[in-house]
Design an enzyme around this catalytic site. Structure first.
Site, PDB file in Angstrom:
ATOM      1  N   GLY A  26       0.804  -1.214   0.000  1.00 19.27           N
ATOM      2  CA  GLY A  26       0.000   0.000   0.000  1.00 19.27           C
ATOM      3  C   GLY A  26       0.829   1.251   0.000  1.00 19.27           C
ATOM      4  O   GLY A  26       0.372   2.306  -0.456  1.00 19.27           O
ATOM      5  N   ASN A  38      -8.327   4.833   4.912  1.00 19.44           N
ATOM      6  CA  ASN A  38      -8.123   4.985   3.471  1.00 19.44           C
ATOM      7  C   ASN A  38      -9.171   4.181   2.711  1.00 19.44           C
ATOM      8  O   ASN A  38      -9.636   3.143   3.165  1.00 19.44           O
ATOM      9  CB  ASN A  38      -6.707   4.559   3.072  1.00 19.44           C
ATOM     10  CG  ASN A  38      -6.619   3.102   2.685  1.00 19.44           C
ATOM     11  OD1 ASN A  38      -6.937   2.710   1.551  1.00 19.44           O
ATOM     12  ND2 ASN A  38      -6.198   2.262   3.627  1.00 19.44           N
ATOM     13  N   PHE A  75      -7.260   0.153  -4.664  1.00 21.24           N
ATOM     14  CA  PHE A  75      -6.292  -0.515  -5.555  1.00 21.24           C
ATOM     15  C   PHE A  75      -5.890   0.386  -6.728  1.00 21.24           C
ATOM     16  O   PHE A  75      -5.819  -0.057  -7.882  1.00 21.24           O
ATOM     17  CB  PHE A  75      -6.847  -1.830  -6.103  1.00 21.24           C
ATOM     18  CG  PHE A  75      -6.936  -2.957  -5.103  1.00 21.24           C
ATOM     19  CD1 PHE A  75      -6.466  -2.826  -3.806  1.00 21.24           C
ATOM     20  CD2 PHE A  75      -7.493  -4.172  -5.473  1.00 21.24           C
ATOM     21  CE1 PHE A  75      -6.544  -3.880  -2.902  1.00 21.24           C
ATOM     22  CE2 PHE A  75      -7.582  -5.242  -4.568  1.00 21.24           C
ATOM     23  CZ  PHE A  75      -7.110  -5.085  -3.285  1.00 21.24           C
ATOM     24  N   SER A 132      -9.069  -6.399   1.426  1.00 20.79           N
ATOM     25  CA  SER A 132      -9.256  -4.954   1.413  1.00 20.79           C
ATOM     26  C   SER A 132     -10.749  -4.635   1.426  1.00 20.79           C
ATOM     27  O   SER A 132     -11.516  -5.230   0.671  1.00 20.79           O
ATOM     28  CB  SER A 132      -8.618  -4.338   0.167  1.00 20.79           C
ATOM     29  OG  SER A 132      -9.002  -2.981   0.041  1.00 20.79           O
ATOM     30  N   ASN A 153     -11.998  -1.916   0.318  1.00 20.77           N
ATOM     31  CA  ASN A 153     -12.205  -0.794  -0.594  1.00 20.77           C
ATOM     32  C   ASN A 153     -12.482  -1.182  -2.035  1.00 20.77           C
ATOM     33  O   ASN A 153     -12.617  -0.315  -2.892  1.00 20.77           O
ATOM     34  CB  ASN A 153     -10.990   0.141  -0.538  1.00 20.77           C
ATOM     35  CG  ASN A 153     -10.758   0.664   0.864  1.00 20.77           C
ATOM     36  OD1 ASN A 153     -11.697   1.045   1.547  1.00 20.77           O
ATOM     37  ND2 ASN A 153      -9.502   0.647   1.301  1.00 20.77           N
ATOM     38  N   THR A 154     -12.540  -2.481  -2.331  1.00 18.92           N
ATOM     39  CA  THR A 154     -12.974  -2.973  -3.640  1.00 18.92           C
ATOM     40  C   THR A 154     -14.283  -3.714  -3.434  1.00 18.92           C
ATOM     41  O   THR A 154     -14.327  -4.692  -2.679  1.00 18.92           O
ATOM     42  CB  THR A 154     -11.924  -3.912  -4.258  1.00 18.92           C
ATOM     43  OG1 THR A 154     -10.729  -3.170  -4.534  1.00 18.92           O
ATOM     44  CG2 THR A 154     -12.432  -4.513  -5.557  1.00 18.92           C
ATOM     45  N   LYS A 175      -3.400 -12.655   2.834  1.00 20.70           N
ATOM     46  CA  LYS A 175      -3.611 -11.527   3.744  1.00 20.70           C
ATOM     47  C   LYS A 175      -5.073 -11.487   4.149  1.00 20.70           C
ATOM     48  O   LYS A 175      -5.966 -11.444   3.294  1.00 20.70           O
ATOM     49  CB  LYS A 175      -3.209 -10.208   3.084  1.00 20.70           C
ATOM     50  CG  LYS A 175      -3.195  -9.032   4.064  1.00 20.70           C
ATOM     51  CD  LYS A 175      -2.449  -7.837   3.509  1.00 20.70           C
ATOM     52  CE  LYS A 175      -2.271  -6.759   4.561  1.00 20.70           C
ATOM     53  NZ  LYS A 175      -1.457  -5.619   4.075  1.00 20.70           N
ATOM     54  N   ASN A 196      -5.051  -7.019   7.630  1.00 17.30           N
ATOM     55  CA  ASN A 196      -5.333  -5.854   6.810  1.00 17.30           C
ATOM     56  C   ASN A 196      -6.034  -4.797   7.669  1.00 17.30           C
ATOM     57  O   ASN A 196      -6.098  -4.924   8.893  1.00 17.30           O
ATOM     58  CB  ASN A 196      -6.209  -6.268   5.621  1.00 17.30           C
ATOM     59  CG  ASN A 196      -5.953  -5.424   4.378  1.00 17.30           C
ATOM     60  OD1 ASN A 196      -5.738  -4.227   4.470  1.00 17.30           O
ATOM     61  ND2 ASN A 196      -5.983  -6.056   3.216  1.00 17.30           N
ATOM     62  N   THR A 197      -6.589  -3.779   7.023  1.00 14.29           N
ATOM     63  CA  THR A 197      -7.303  -2.727   7.753  1.00 14.29           C
ATOM     64  C   THR A 197      -8.671  -3.229   8.222  1.00 14.29           C
ATOM     65  O   THR A 197      -9.190  -4.238   7.739  1.00 14.29           O
ATOM     66  CB  THR A 197      -7.494  -1.489   6.866  1.00 14.29           C
ATOM     67  OG1 THR A 197      -8.190  -1.876   5.670  1.00 14.29           O
ATOM     68  CG2 THR A 197      -6.146  -0.890   6.501  1.00 14.29           C
ATOM     69  N   GLY A 251      -1.001  -1.668  13.524  1.00 17.67           N
ATOM     70  CA  GLY A 251      -0.845  -0.903  14.758  1.00 17.67           C
ATOM     71  C   GLY A 251       0.505  -1.011  15.421  1.00 17.67           C
ATOM     72  O   GLY A 251       0.597  -0.859  16.642  1.00 17.67           O
TER      73      GLY A 251
END
Length: 344
Positions: free
Chosen positions: A68, A116, A120, A183, A185-186, A221, A250-251, A302
């Site tokens: 990232g 965020n 991607f 992720s 975000n996709t 991941k 991941n986040t 973290g």
């Protein structure tokens, strides 16, 4: 030094500042007389006793940069000179894509965190492969991981073909692969973490992997938001497919316990940084215990201090990665972690 300039950086848009800093770092490393020597002299880590061999790869130290940060493999050499033991690039997709609309990155300074929703954004696997080929010709000692994903417009039923394209294109220029299905975000991507589609995807990649004379370690991941039952499935999937290990985590999409103002903490996207410290360590510990440490784990999420890194290693991680902690604490964090780890 970093403490003095960080308040200036933090006055500007985080994505713009990111690009400004890494471009200047690369320029200083590549073109300024003695630039590389100055960077290495200030930050590089050459401490005996830190070397690790994990999934068949030798790492000069166990502290890496998470995916990232360098999405296109543009800054690997300069970032490596800051002391990282390995660099993970991506997430990369077969075709270039712009990612989500801006603004798409937000600092939560009261929480030492970032949200965020980049989506991607990258220049495509062909561009990355060529950059990494040149890098490997120049300095093959840098350990590089390739984090691969699917294009936004590729439906999940065709996702495997996207991962195969990235895998084949990067095979000769990376040291290990990371399959990113976590992720947030996709759209729909996290559905690939379900047992059936994940087994199909990993088995396909592993079969392709084993056809080569020399195989590459494949890691998965995972998200920190999985239940224990889902983590049990992850352990079973890793063992059945024979992939090399897991990156945890991941986040997160969880927003509990944040102190930042409502307009920030309610932004859509994945949360990283200090709020993730405890949960990511819990996931590492659960996977290590449930699997009886039958596969390596890279711990990320973290890590803002040497103690955070030590906690993840004590929980069962073989290696650790930085991202948000690197932004908040600066490059000196890498050496501080390594000095503490060598005392062990």
């Amino acid at each position: 030094m970093y403490r003095l300039i960080k308040p200036i950086f933090f006055k500007f848009d985080p994505e713009n500042v990111h690009h400004f800093v890494v471009k200047r770092l690369k320029w200083f490393n590549d073109y300024f007389p003695l630039g590389k020597t100055i960077i290495r002299g200030s930050y590089d880590v050459n401490i005996k006793g830190l070397e690790r061999e994990v999934f068949g790869i030798k790492f000069k130290n166990p502290v890496g940069l998470a995916a990232g940060f360098d999405k296109n493999g543009e800054y690997v050499e300069a970032l490596s000179n800051l002391g990282f033991g390995f660099i993970e690039v991506g997430t990369v997709t077969p075709l270039p894509q712009p990612g989500n609309d801006k603004p798409r990155m937000f600092r939560l300074q009261e929480d030492n965190a970032i949200i965020n929703r980049m989506g991607f954004n990258n220049k495509g696997v062909d561009v990355m492969a060529e950059r990494l080929r040149l890098l490997k010709d120049k300095d093959p000692s840098i350990v590089v991981g390739g984090n691969i994903g699917k294009n936004k417009n590729t439906p999940n039923e065709d996702a495997t073909s996207d991962y195969i394209k990235c895998f084949d294109r990067l095979f000769d220029v990376v040291d290990y692969f990371v399959v990113n299905v976590s992720s947030p975000n996709t759209p729909g991507l996290r559905a690939l973490q379900e047992k059936a589609p994940l087994m199909e995807l990993l088995n396909t990649l592993q079969q392709r992997n084993l056809k080569h004379d020399i195989s590459r370690p494949i890691l998965l991941k995972i998200a920190p938001d999985l239940t224990n039952e889902q983590l049990d499935d992850i352990v079973e999937i890793v063992q059945e497919t024979g992939i090399a290990g897991v990156i945890a985590t991941n986040t997160t999409i969880d927003r509990d316990g944040l102190y930042s103002e409502e307009t920030l903490k309610t932004q859509m996207g994945g949360l990283s940084g200090k709020p993730l410290t405890k949960r990511s360590t819990e996931v590492i510990r659960y996977l290590a215990q449930k699997s009886n440490k039958s596969f390596p784990i890279i711990g990320v999420g973290g890590i803002h201090s040497p103690q955070d890194a030590k906690d993840k290693i004590d929980a069962g991680a073989s290696l650790v990665q930085l991202y948000t902690g690197f932004i908040y604490e600066g490059p000196g964090l890498i050496k501080r972690i390594c000095k503490e780890l060598v005392k062990r």
